[in-house]
Design a protein around this motif. Sequence first.
Motif, PDB file in Angstrom:
ATOM      1  N   ASN A 124     -39.680  38.242  22.275  1.00 41.48           N
ATOM      2  CA  ASN A 124     -38.624  37.232  21.765  1.00 41.48           C
ATOM      3  C   ASN A 124     -37.602  37.050  23.129  1.00 41.48           C
ATOM      4  O   ASN A 124     -37.459  35.723  23.320  1.00 41.48           O
ATOM      5  CB  ASN A 124     -37.967  37.506  20.452  1.00 41.48           C
ATOM      6  N   LEU A 125     -37.494  38.025  23.741  1.00 39.26           N
ATOM      7  CA  LEU A 125     -36.596  37.931  24.734  1.00 39.26           C
ATOM      8  C   LEU A 125     -36.877  36.988  25.987  1.00 39.26           C
ATOM      9  O   LEU A 125     -36.530  36.208  26.689  1.00 39.26           O
ATOM     10  CB  LEU A 125     -35.828  39.149  25.084  1.00 39.26           C
ATOM     11  N   THR A 162     -34.814  44.130  29.582  1.00 38.32           N
ATOM     12  CA  THR A 162     -36.508  44.353  29.076  1.00 38.32           C
ATOM     13  C   THR A 162     -37.020  44.336  30.409  1.00 38.32           C
ATOM     14  O   THR A 162     -36.998  43.361  31.425  1.00 38.32           O
ATOM     15  CB  THR A 162     -36.824  43.098  28.382  1.00 38.32           C
ATOM     16  N   THR A 164     -40.567  44.193  31.229  1.00 35.21           N
ATOM     17  CA  THR A 164     -41.608  43.131  31.371  1.00 35.21           C
ATOM     18  C   THR A 164     -40.963  41.805  31.268  1.00 35.21           C
ATOM     19  O   THR A 164     -41.393  40.641  32.102  1.00 35.21           O
ATOM     20  CB  THR A 164     -42.900  43.170  30.749  1.00 35.21           C
ATOM     21  N   ASP A 304     -40.589  56.650  29.056  1.00 37.87           N
ATOM     22  CA  ASP A 304     -41.963  57.436  29.215  1.00 37.87           C
ATOM     23  C   ASP A 304     -42.221  58.653  29.675  1.00 37.87           C
ATOM     24  O   ASP A 304     -43.059  59.306  29.990  1.00 37.87           O
ATOM     25  CB  ASP A 304     -42.398  56.374  30.532  1.00 37.87           C
ATOM     26  N   ILE A 326     -35.035  53.786  22.926  1.00 38.49           N
ATOM     27  CA  ILE A 326     -35.710  52.488  23.368  1.00 38.49           C
ATOM     28  C   ILE A 326     -36.890  52.089  22.330  1.00 38.49           C
ATOM     29  O   ILE A 326     -36.999  50.776  22.109  1.00 38.49           O
ATOM     30  CB  ILE A 326     -36.514  52.729  24.976  1.00 38.49           C
TER      31      ILE A 326
HETATM   32  N1  EPU Z   1     -37.532  43.999  23.349  1.00 36.57           N
HETATM   33  C1  EPU Z   1     -37.357  43.069  22.329  1.00 36.57           C
HETATM   34  N2  EPU Z   1     -37.491  41.644  22.857  1.00 36.57           N
HETATM   35  C2  EPU Z   1     -38.282  41.511  23.940  1.00 36.57           C
HETATM   36  C3  EPU Z   1     -38.610  42.585  24.952  1.00 36.57           C
HETATM   37  C4  EPU Z   1     -38.288  43.905  24.639  1.00 36.57           C
HETATM   38  O1  EPU Z   1     -36.617  43.448  21.509  1.00 36.57           O
HETATM   39  O2  EPU Z   1     -38.621  40.276  24.062  1.00 36.57           O
HETATM   40  C5  EPU Z   1     -37.179  45.647  23.291  1.00 36.57           C
HETATM   41  C6  EPU Z   1     -38.270  46.624  22.919  1.00 36.57           C
HETATM   42  O3  EPU Z   1     -38.933  46.453  21.813  1.00 36.57           O
HETATM   43  C7  EPU Z   1     -37.764  47.591  23.376  1.00 36.57           C
HETATM   44  C8  EPU Z   1     -36.769  47.500  24.398  1.00 36.57           C
HETATM   45  O4  EPU Z   1     -36.423  46.140  24.294  1.00 36.57           O
HETATM   46  O5  EPU Z   1     -37.144  48.294  22.390  1.00 36.57           O
HETATM   47  C9  EPU Z   1     -37.131  47.783  25.946  1.00 36.57           C
HETATM   48  O6  EPU Z   1     -38.716  47.387  26.114  1.00 36.57           O
HETATM   49  P1  EPU Z   1     -39.274  46.551  27.497  1.00 36.57           P
HETATM   50  O7  EPU Z   1     -39.311  45.178  27.471  1.00 36.57           O
HETATM   51  O8  EPU Z   1     -38.309  47.114  28.674  1.00 36.57           O
HETATM   52  O9  EPU Z   1     -40.572  47.345  27.394  1.00 36.57           O
HETATM   53  P2  EPU Z   1     -41.755  46.662  28.121  1.00 36.57           P
HETATM   54  O10 EPU Z   1     -41.421  45.991  29.337  1.00 36.57           O
HETATM   55  O11 EPU Z   1     -42.681  46.119  27.264  1.00 36.57           O
HETATM   56  C10 EPU Z   1     -42.212  48.547  29.967  1.00 36.57           C
HETATM   57  C11 EPU Z   1     -43.251  49.551  30.504  1.00 36.57           C
HETATM   58  C12 EPU Z   1     -43.295  50.611  29.344  1.00 36.57           C
HETATM   59  C13 EPU Z   1     -41.974  51.230  29.233  1.00 36.57           C
HETATM   60  C14 EPU Z   1     -40.942  50.170  28.839  1.00 36.57           C
HETATM   61  C15 EPU Z   1     -39.598  50.732  28.897  1.00 36.57           C
HETATM   62  C16 EPU Z   1     -44.747  48.060  31.659  1.00 36.57           C
HETATM   63  C17 EPU Z   1     -46.104  47.503  31.722  1.00 36.57           C
HETATM   64  N3  EPU Z   1     -44.577  48.904  30.808  1.00 36.57           N
HETATM   65  O12 EPU Z   1     -42.752  47.908  28.779  1.00 36.57           O
HETATM   66  O13 EPU Z   1     -44.421  51.444  29.712  1.00 36.57           O
HETATM   67  O14 EPU Z   1     -41.934  52.283  28.368  1.00 36.57           O
HETATM   68  O15 EPU Z   1     -40.884  49.381  29.945  1.00 36.57           O
HETATM   69  O16 EPU Z   1     -39.159  51.755  30.042  1.00 36.57           O
HETATM   70  O17 EPU Z   1     -43.838  48.150  32.830  1.00 36.57           O
HETATM   71  C18 EPU Z   1     -46.016  53.152  29.616  1.00 36.57           C
HETATM   72  O18 EPU Z   1     -46.165  52.989  30.914  1.00 36.57           O
HETATM   73  O19 EPU Z   1     -46.426  54.243  28.896  1.00 36.57           O
HETATM   74  C19 EPU Z   1     -45.100  52.369  28.883  1.00 36.57           C
HETATM   75  C20 EPU Z   1     -45.141  51.787  27.361  1.00 36.57           C
END
Ligand code: EPU
Length: 417
Positions: A124-125, A162, A164, A304, A326
């Motif tokens: 959503n973000l 966030t 990504t 991680d 997280i």
């Molecule tokens: N979140 C929201 N809404 C959004 C986006 C995120 O509520 O639109 C929440 C997530 O649910 C979570 C928090 O924000 O509670 C942080 O999530 P983030 O978006 O930062 O995670 P991500 O971008 O999906 C990346 C890594 C993950 C790592 C996390 C946290 C990549 C490809 N993936 O995920 O890596 O755990 O950041 O550092 O960069 C892994 O490599 O095993 C892995 C899961």
Amino acid sequence: MDKMIIQGGNRLQGDVRISGSKNAALPIVVSSLLVDGPCTYHNVPNLKDIESILLLLRDLGATVEKQGDTVHIDATGLNQFEASYELVRKMRASILVLGPLIARLKKARVSLPGGCAIGARPVNLHLKALSQLGVTIDIVHGYIEASVDKLKGNDVFFDMPTVTGTENLIMASVLAEGETILRNAAREPEIIALADVLNQMGADIGGAGSPIITIQGVPRLKPVTASIIPDRIETGTYMIASILTHGDVNITHCEPAHVGSLIHKLRLTGADITINDKSIRIKGPECIESTDIKTLPYPGFPTDMQAQFMVLMTIAKGQSIITETIFENRFIHVSELKRLGADITISSGNVAIVRGVDHLSGAPVMASDLRASACLVLAGLVAEGETMINRVYHLDRGYESIEKKMNSLGAKIQRAM
Ligand code: EPU
């Protein structure tokens, strides 16, 4: 389906070379979609997740060639704007094509990623921030349908950092009209790595690595040759392997500055850590001391590394409190560790209390996600007897040649069908 069989009880010793970072390589190879012409990346890790993203780039019309750890991508022929459910289902990071597709083609159709083992993981973000750049977004039949006439810079605030999401917004705004400011942006080293590559392409991005990133839109970008930064989570995993086995491991081709919070905590366990320019030597203590951790966005303790750190605490002296802030469901490894004899209680959902035991004992276990799988490999290294890990395909998504690297240090790991 592959299994891993580990004979525990071997001390790890010697040098291990760290591969390129999965989570830096993913957005960087995707950023090639923003450019006409050939981009070349070195030190790209050989991983299933990288294969998946390259497949998606090919699907979108890019030419992709991979030779060892070098990847050539030319997106001059970019002509598709859809990332299918099949691809996104395999790897959530496919959502990273959303920003570049909108920037280049003014439209995108990307399957909405579902939840995964570690949490609901909404996007959503990403969507809210993109709409602030003028993008119209609809969710239709499970797909994000996005379109825009002209991307316009704006002042964007993320409700929470966030990784990504920040990467998607950076890639969408580099070609937007005017200035974009991203506030409460993620600060991970992978964000800096992406911004560095984009700036080398001719983008104008300032502040990456801080919570406020400023992007001045430019009309076009040019091809680059760049190298992927070392994987900080792979680095941390080998650091813990050394301590667990009372070993003496020299981790080479890594970036010590990216594992600062982990080094701080590992020193508290009694580990002897020597930091050099691009290497870390880590010797395990006779008696591992327990210490508490709480996962946080960078530069805090990485989620991680939470599962791997928990293994260390299962055989430490005393009690450790591990708090995961997280992801809401990142304790799936706990029940598997308990099968190996660990003493862990989960209190209030995101807090685990780990009481150190004398030893773990080998048993068949099931891998549930990438980092939980790494934690089971670590547990197998110290568990008495044989540990058999099922569903190891998760490991191949994020750890290059893990059994080869571990075995070269003295571990006994065998892959079986
Ligand atoms: N979140 C929201 N809404 C959004 C986006 C995120 O509520 O639109 C929440 C997530 O649910 C979570 C928090 O924000 O509670 C942080 O999530 P983030 O978006 O930062 O995670 P991500 O971008 O999906 C990346 C890594 C993950 C790592 C996390 C946290 C990549 C490809 N993936 O995920 O890596 O755990 O950041 O550092 O960069 C892994 O490599 O095993 C892995 C899961």
